[in-house]
Design an enzyme around this catalytic site. Structure first.
Site, PDB file in Angstrom:
ATOM      1  CG  HIS A   1      -2.809   1.513   0.299  1.00  0.00           C
ATOM      2  ND1 HIS A   1      -2.927   0.773   1.460  1.00  0.00           N
ATOM      3  CD2 HIS A   1      -3.281   2.756   0.582  1.00  0.00           C
ATOM      4  CE1 HIS A   1      -3.447   1.541   2.417  1.00  0.00           C
ATOM      5  NE2 HIS A   1      -3.669   2.753   1.907  1.00  0.00           N
ATOM      6  CG  HIS A   2      -1.016   1.678  -7.605  1.00  0.00           C
ATOM      7  ND1 HIS A   2      -0.144   2.607  -8.130  1.00  0.00           N
ATOM      8  CD2 HIS A   2      -1.052   0.653  -8.489  1.00  0.00           C
ATOM      9  CE1 HIS A   2       0.321   2.160  -9.286  1.00  0.00           C
ATOM     10  NE2 HIS A   2      -0.206   0.977  -9.527  1.00  0.00           N
ATOM     11  N   GLY A   3       0.041  -0.981  -5.844  1.00  0.00           N
ATOM     12  CA  GLY A   3       1.397  -1.539  -5.705  1.00  0.00           C
ATOM     13  C   GLY A   3       2.392  -0.782  -6.567  1.00  0.00           C
TER      14      GLY A   3
END
Ligand code: TV1
Ligand code: CA
Ligand code: ZN
Length: 393
Positions: A183-185
């Site tokens: 997932h995108h941070g």
């Protein structure tokens, strides 16, 4: 038996608290804190604790959590009553405050203790690095990259990474944050949008409206407006389903190598979310333990102090494999490690296959189709190089 000795010339610290692992998000919730117990037991059955300094982490204090989070939010997090019936598909969300109490971020018993212990481990790790008592500090209970200043998001309530990076910024001029969770941070990226002292880099599956959180496109490099020093200091590597070890390693090394030359970080914060592995319950990549671990090895070889955080990871046996292998990389015994899971390892049957390195066929049966073309990987690398022309320290 496994020839595990302390690495020469540097110190690795391991920060954990078994109390954290006893918390439950709810029966059907994908986040299982128990995966930390499985990881610790595999690390121990290999004898790795003999090669590290092992710390029982404390809970972060309210004041420490306030270094990033708003008091109204922390107040509610500490006092909101636990719900006995967690929300899921059959029991949908009601109105919620600060995104607390929905299906992703349920209010469970002991929530505040769980969150403050996660942050305590990451903050202890940062302090050991600052004091030079540790060269690589491992905090598998941290890595909760989606939490915002006043909002829970995506199974994350307290952003232990932001809190740890703020500590690092007291002693080091520049921090490189790298995020290999699927997932995108987004929470970490947003927290440091306006500073050029932190560069954030996230590799993730990107498919807005379909895959959480939907942010982190190639062109999202930090707000370019109003002479923002943080412009060009957010790097995003959006990927499609099925990426392989070979492609991922090539991208990782080209991008991190170039960033290291331009940004010249004084310390690295590496989020090792294990949901980027093949066979993850929520992930969609074809990475193996070897490819995931190669990212840790590459960072280690840069010879810069480093904190290693956990993060996502929803198939506990694969999480334990990856984080154990990565612990062995930190202490430099990965080339000597026996790939057969020790006979005396607790829960040995949970691993299904008795190796640390199952093949894609063993994990998946049929591997997921790879939707990443060579041409797209080149475009990504080119774009990152173009961003880095604006970055010189
Ligand atoms: C309860 C029970 C909650 C079963 C949540 C998967 C569940 C998910 C559940 C789930 C699930 C998400 C969204 C949709 C936003 C929502 C630790 C508009 C089978 C770092 C967080 C993913 C990843 C959140 C966290 C995502 C991390 N996916 N079953 N929820 N709404 N949320 O899509 O990056 O790994 O899936
Ligand atoms: Ca990521
Ligand atoms: Zn994730």
């Amino acid at each position: 038996e496994y020839n595990i000795v302390r690495p020469k010339g540097y110190t690795v610290s391991y920060h954990a608290n078994p109390e954290m692992e006893k918390h439950h998000f709810g029966q059907t919730h994908p986040m299982k804190p128990w995966r930390l117990t499985l990881t610790k037991s595999l690390v121990s059955s290999y004898g790795m604790p003999f090669a590290m300094d092992n710390y029982l982490t404390r809970a972060a204090t309210y004041e420490e959590l306030k270094s990033f989070h708003a008091s109204e939010y922390l107040e509610y997090l500490g006092t909101a009553p636990a719900e006995d019936m967690p929300r899921d598909i059959d029991n949908p969300d009601k109105e919620v405050k600060f995104n607390l109490g929905g299906s992703d971020c349920p209010l469970f018993h002991g929530l505040y203790d769980y969150c403050s212990m996660s942050a305590g481990g990451s903050l202890d790790a940062a302090r050991k690095i600052c004091n030079k008592q540790s060269d690589i500090a491992i905090a598998w209970g941290g890595g909760l990259h989606h939490a915002k200043r006043s909002e829970a998001s995506g199974f994350c309530y307290i952003n232990d990474i932001v809190i740890a990076v703020l500590q690092l910024l007291r002693c080091y001029p520049r921090v490189l944050y790298i995020d290999i969770d699927v997932h995108h941070g987004d929470g970490v990226e947003e927290a440091f949008f306006s500073t050029d002292r932190v560069m954030t880099v996230s590799f993730h599956k990107y498919q807005p409206d379909i895959f959480f959180p939907g942010t982190g496109g190639l062109d999202d490099n930090g707000p370019k407006s109003e002479h923002n020093p943080g412009a060009h200091h957010a790097i995003n590597v959006p990927l499609n389903d099925g990426i392989t070890d070979e492609q991922y390693q090539y991208l990782f090394e080209s991008i991190i190598g170039k960033i290291n030359e331009h940004f010249r970080p004084s310390v690295i914060a590496l989020q090792c979310g294990a949901d980027s592995l093949a066979g993850d319950r929520l992930g969609r990549f074809n990475l193996q333990v070897q490819g995931h671990g190669a990212c840790v090895e590459y960072c280690k070889k840069l010879g810069i102090p480093m904190i290693i955080f956990g993060g996502g990871g929803y198939t506990p046996r694969n999480v334990a494999r990856a984080w154990s292998f990565e612990t062995s990389i930190a202490i430099d015994c990965h080339t000597k490690i026996n790939p057969i899971i020790p006979q005396h390892a607790p829960w040995r049957d949970r691993f299904i296959h008795d190796t640390l390195f199952p093949t894609l066929e063993q994990i998946l049966g049929e591997p997921r189709a790879n939707r990443n073309t060579a041409k797209r990987l080149q475009e990504i690398i080119q774009h990152v190089h173009d961003q880095l022309r604006f970055v010189n320290h």
